[in-house]
Write a protein that holds these residues in place. Sequence first.
Motif, PDB file in Angstrom:
ATOM      1  N   ALA A   2       8.247   2.940   3.721  1.00  0.00           N
ATOM      2  CA  ALA A   2       6.986   2.744   2.996  1.00  0.00           C
ATOM      3  C   ALA A   2       7.197   1.948   1.717  1.00  0.00           C
ATOM      4  CB  ALA A   2       6.345   4.100   2.693  1.00  0.00           C
ATOM      5  N   SER A   3       8.323   2.139   1.064  1.00  0.00           N
ATOM      6  CA  SER A   3       8.585   1.428  -0.194  1.00  0.00           C
ATOM      7  C   SER A   3       8.943  -0.041   0.024  1.00  0.00           C
ATOM      8  CB  SER A   3       9.698   2.124  -0.975  1.00  0.00           C
ATOM      9  OG  SER A   3      10.890   2.116  -0.217  1.00  0.00           O
ATOM     10  N   ASP A   4       9.201  -0.437   1.268  1.00  0.00           N
ATOM     11  CA  ASP A   4       9.552  -1.823   1.563  1.00  0.00           C
ATOM     12  C   ASP A   4       8.387  -2.629   2.119  1.00  0.00           C
ATOM     13  OD1 ASP A   4      12.192  -1.652   0.688  1.00  0.00           O
ATOM     14  OD2 ASP A   4      12.856  -0.832   2.603  1.00  0.00           O
ATOM     15  N   VAL A   5       7.167  -2.102   1.987  1.00  0.00           N
ATOM     16  CA  VAL A   5       5.975  -2.822   2.418  1.00  0.00           C
ATOM     17  C   VAL A   5       5.362  -3.507   1.200  1.00  0.00           C
ATOM     18  CG1 VAL A   5       3.675  -2.600   3.443  1.00  0.00           C
ATOM     19  CG2 VAL A   5       5.551  -1.209   4.307  1.00  0.00           C
ATOM     20  N   GLN A   6       5.082  -4.793   1.349  1.00  0.00           N
ATOM     21  CA  GLN A   6       4.475  -5.584   0.279  1.00  0.00           C
ATOM     22  C   GLN A   6       3.173  -6.178   0.787  1.00  0.00           C
ATOM     23  OE1 GLN A   6       7.491  -8.523  -0.297  1.00  0.00           O
ATOM     24  NE2 GLN A   6       8.925  -7.098  -1.249  1.00  0.00           N
ATOM     25  N   TYR A   7       2.349  -6.611  -0.142  1.00  0.00           N
ATOM     26  CA  TYR A   7       1.068  -7.211   0.219  1.00  0.00           C
ATOM     27  C   TYR A   7       0.911  -8.491  -0.593  1.00  0.00           C
ATOM     28  CZ  TYR A   7       0.615  -2.407   1.658  1.00  0.00           C
ATOM     29  OH  TYR A   7       0.845  -1.188   2.216  1.00  0.00           O
ATOM     30  N   GLU A   8       1.006  -9.620   0.080  1.00  0.00           N
ATOM     31  CA  GLU A   8       0.845 -10.906  -0.581  1.00  0.00           C
ATOM     32  C   GLU A   8      -0.225 -11.700   0.146  1.00  0.00           C
ATOM     33  OE1 GLU A   8       4.445 -13.113  -1.038  1.00  0.00           O
ATOM     34  OE2 GLU A   8       5.559 -11.350  -1.726  1.00  0.00           O
ATOM     35  N   TRP A   9      -1.077 -12.313  -0.612  1.00  0.00           N
ATOM     36  CA  TRP A   9      -2.129 -13.129  -0.037  1.00  0.00           C
ATOM     37  C   TRP A   9      -1.556 -14.473   0.381  1.00  0.00           C
ATOM     38  CZ3 TRP A   9      -4.156 -17.850  -1.572  1.00  0.00           C
ATOM     39  CH2 TRP A   9      -5.309 -18.251  -0.907  1.00  0.00           C
ATOM     40  N   GLN A  10      -2.035 -14.996   1.512  1.00  0.00           N
ATOM     41  CA  GLN A  10      -1.675 -16.334   1.956  1.00  0.00           C
ATOM     42  C   GLN A  10      -2.953 -17.079   2.281  1.00  0.00           C
ATOM     43  OE1 GLN A  10       1.247 -16.494   5.071  1.00  0.00           O
ATOM     44  NE2 GLN A  10       2.471 -14.851   4.183  1.00  0.00           N
ATOM     45  N   SER A  11      -2.930 -18.366   2.138  1.00  0.00           N
ATOM     46  CA  SER A  11      -4.109 -19.191   2.399  1.00  0.00           C
ATOM     47  C   SER A  11      -4.649 -18.928   3.804  1.00  0.00           C
ATOM     48  CB  SER A  11      -3.747 -20.661   2.251  1.00  0.00           C
ATOM     49  OG  SER A  11      -4.876 -21.462   2.501  1.00  0.00           O
ATOM     50  N   GLY A  12      -5.943 -18.642   3.900  1.00  0.00           N
ATOM     51  CA  GLY A  12      -6.591 -18.374   5.176  1.00  0.00           C
ATOM     52  C   GLY A  12      -6.554 -16.925   5.612  1.00  0.00           C
ATOM     53  N   TRP A  13      -5.804 -16.100   4.902  1.00  0.00           N
ATOM     54  CA  TRP A  13      -5.699 -14.683   5.251  1.00  0.00           C
ATOM     55  C   TRP A  13      -6.545 -13.853   4.302  1.00  0.00           C
ATOM     56  CZ3 TRP A  13      -0.180 -12.878   6.874  1.00  0.00           C
ATOM     57  CH2 TRP A  13       0.329 -13.761   7.828  1.00  0.00           C
ATOM     58  N   ARG A  14      -6.903 -12.672   4.724  1.00  0.00           N
ATOM     59  CA  ARG A  14      -7.636 -11.750   3.870  1.00  0.00           C
ATOM     60  C   ARG A  14      -6.676 -10.696   3.331  1.00  0.00           C
ATOM     61  NH1 ARG A  14     -11.677  -7.997   6.671  1.00  0.00           N
ATOM     62  NH2 ARG A  14     -10.263  -6.381   6.025  1.00  0.00           N
ATOM     63  N   MET A  15      -6.801 -10.401   2.059  1.00  0.00           N
ATOM     64  CA  MET A  15      -5.959  -9.378   1.433  1.00  0.00           C
ATOM     65  C   MET A  15      -6.398  -8.003   1.926  1.00  0.00           C
ATOM     66  SD  MET A  15      -3.485  -9.086  -0.564  1.00  0.00           S
ATOM     67  CE  MET A  15      -2.668  -8.160  -1.803  1.00  0.00           C
ATOM     68  N   ILE A  16      -5.452  -7.151   2.167  1.00  0.00           N
ATOM     69  CA  ILE A  16      -5.743  -5.775   2.567  1.00  0.00           C
ATOM     70  C   ILE A  16      -6.275  -5.033   1.346  1.00  0.00           C
ATOM     71  CG2 ILE A  16      -4.670  -3.630   3.323  1.00  0.00           C
ATOM     72  CD1 ILE A  16      -2.815  -5.243   5.014  1.00  0.00           C
ATOM     73  N   THR A  17      -7.301  -4.205   1.556  1.00  0.00           N
ATOM     74  CA  THR A  17      -7.888  -3.459   0.444  1.00  0.00           C
ATOM     75  C   THR A  17      -6.902  -2.421  -0.090  1.00  0.00           C
ATOM     76  OG1 THR A  17      -8.815  -1.700   1.817  1.00  0.00           O
ATOM     77  CG2 THR A  17     -10.180  -3.679   1.489  1.00  0.00           C
ATOM     78  N   ALA A  18      -7.158  -1.965  -1.304  1.00  0.00           N
ATOM     79  CA  ALA A  18      -6.300  -0.942  -1.915  1.00  0.00           C
ATOM     80  C   ALA A  18      -6.269   0.315  -1.055  1.00  0.00           C
ATOM     81  CB  ALA A  18      -6.781  -0.630  -3.324  1.00  0.00           C
ATOM     82  N   GLY A  19      -7.399   0.695  -0.501  1.00  0.00           N
ATOM     83  CA  GLY A  19      -7.460   1.876   0.363  1.00  0.00           C
ATOM     84  C   GLY A  19      -6.620   1.712   1.616  1.00  0.00           C
ATOM     85  N   GLN A  20      -6.652   0.524   2.205  1.00  0.00           N
ATOM     86  CA  GLN A  20      -5.841   0.260   3.394  1.00  0.00           C
ATOM     87  C   GLN A  20      -4.351   0.268   3.042  1.00  0.00           C
ATOM     88  OE1 GLN A  20      -7.808  -3.443   4.352  1.00  0.00           O
ATOM     89  NE2 GLN A  20      -8.665  -2.560   6.227  1.00  0.00           N
ATOM     90  N   GLN A  21      -4.008  -0.240   1.866  1.00  0.00           N
ATOM     91  CA  GLN A  21      -2.613  -0.231   1.424  1.00  0.00           C
ATOM     92  C   GLN A  21      -2.104   1.199   1.293  1.00  0.00           C
ATOM     93  OE1 GLN A  21      -2.092  -2.629  -2.120  1.00  0.00           O
ATOM     94  NE2 GLN A  21      -3.252  -4.316  -1.243  1.00  0.00           N
ATOM     95  N   VAL A  22      -2.902   2.051   0.672  1.00  0.00           N
ATOM     96  CA  VAL A  22      -2.523   3.455   0.493  1.00  0.00           C
ATOM     97  C   VAL A  22      -2.411   4.145   1.851  1.00  0.00           C
ATOM     98  CG1 VAL A  22      -3.322   5.686  -0.410  1.00  0.00           C
ATOM     99  CG2 VAL A  22      -3.465   3.634  -1.829  1.00  0.00           C
ATOM    100  N   ALA A  23      -3.365   3.893   2.729  1.00  0.00           N
ATOM    101  CA  ALA A  23      -3.363   4.533   4.045  1.00  0.00           C
ATOM    102  C   ALA A  23      -2.149   4.100   4.878  1.00  0.00           C
ATOM    103  CB  ALA A  23      -4.654   4.201   4.787  1.00  0.00           C
TER     104      ALA A  23
END
Length: 83
Positions: A43-64
């Motif tokens: 779980a600690s090795d999961v990151q969330y980075e936005w890329q062109s054309g992609w949608r960022m995962i919401t904070a709630g989805q990140q926590v879940a």
Amino acid sequence: MAVKANVAFFKNEFIAMLSDGRHLELPGLQEMANALHRAGISASDVQYEWQSGWRMITAGQQVALRAAIRQQERQVTKLSIAA
């Protein structure tokens, strides 16, 4: 060295790009958590980075997502202790 995963959302699927070159594409958050856990991503090795054309995962989805991976990590620990 631990493998890391960068997770985003694209065309109604969760996509994880792993630092070892693999990628996962799954429609559901729980399915992605299962696949990441099977791939050895903590779980600690999961990151969330936005890329062109992609949608960022919401904070709630990140926590879940992290919570689902942690739950599987705890289950493995319990099985190891019981054995």
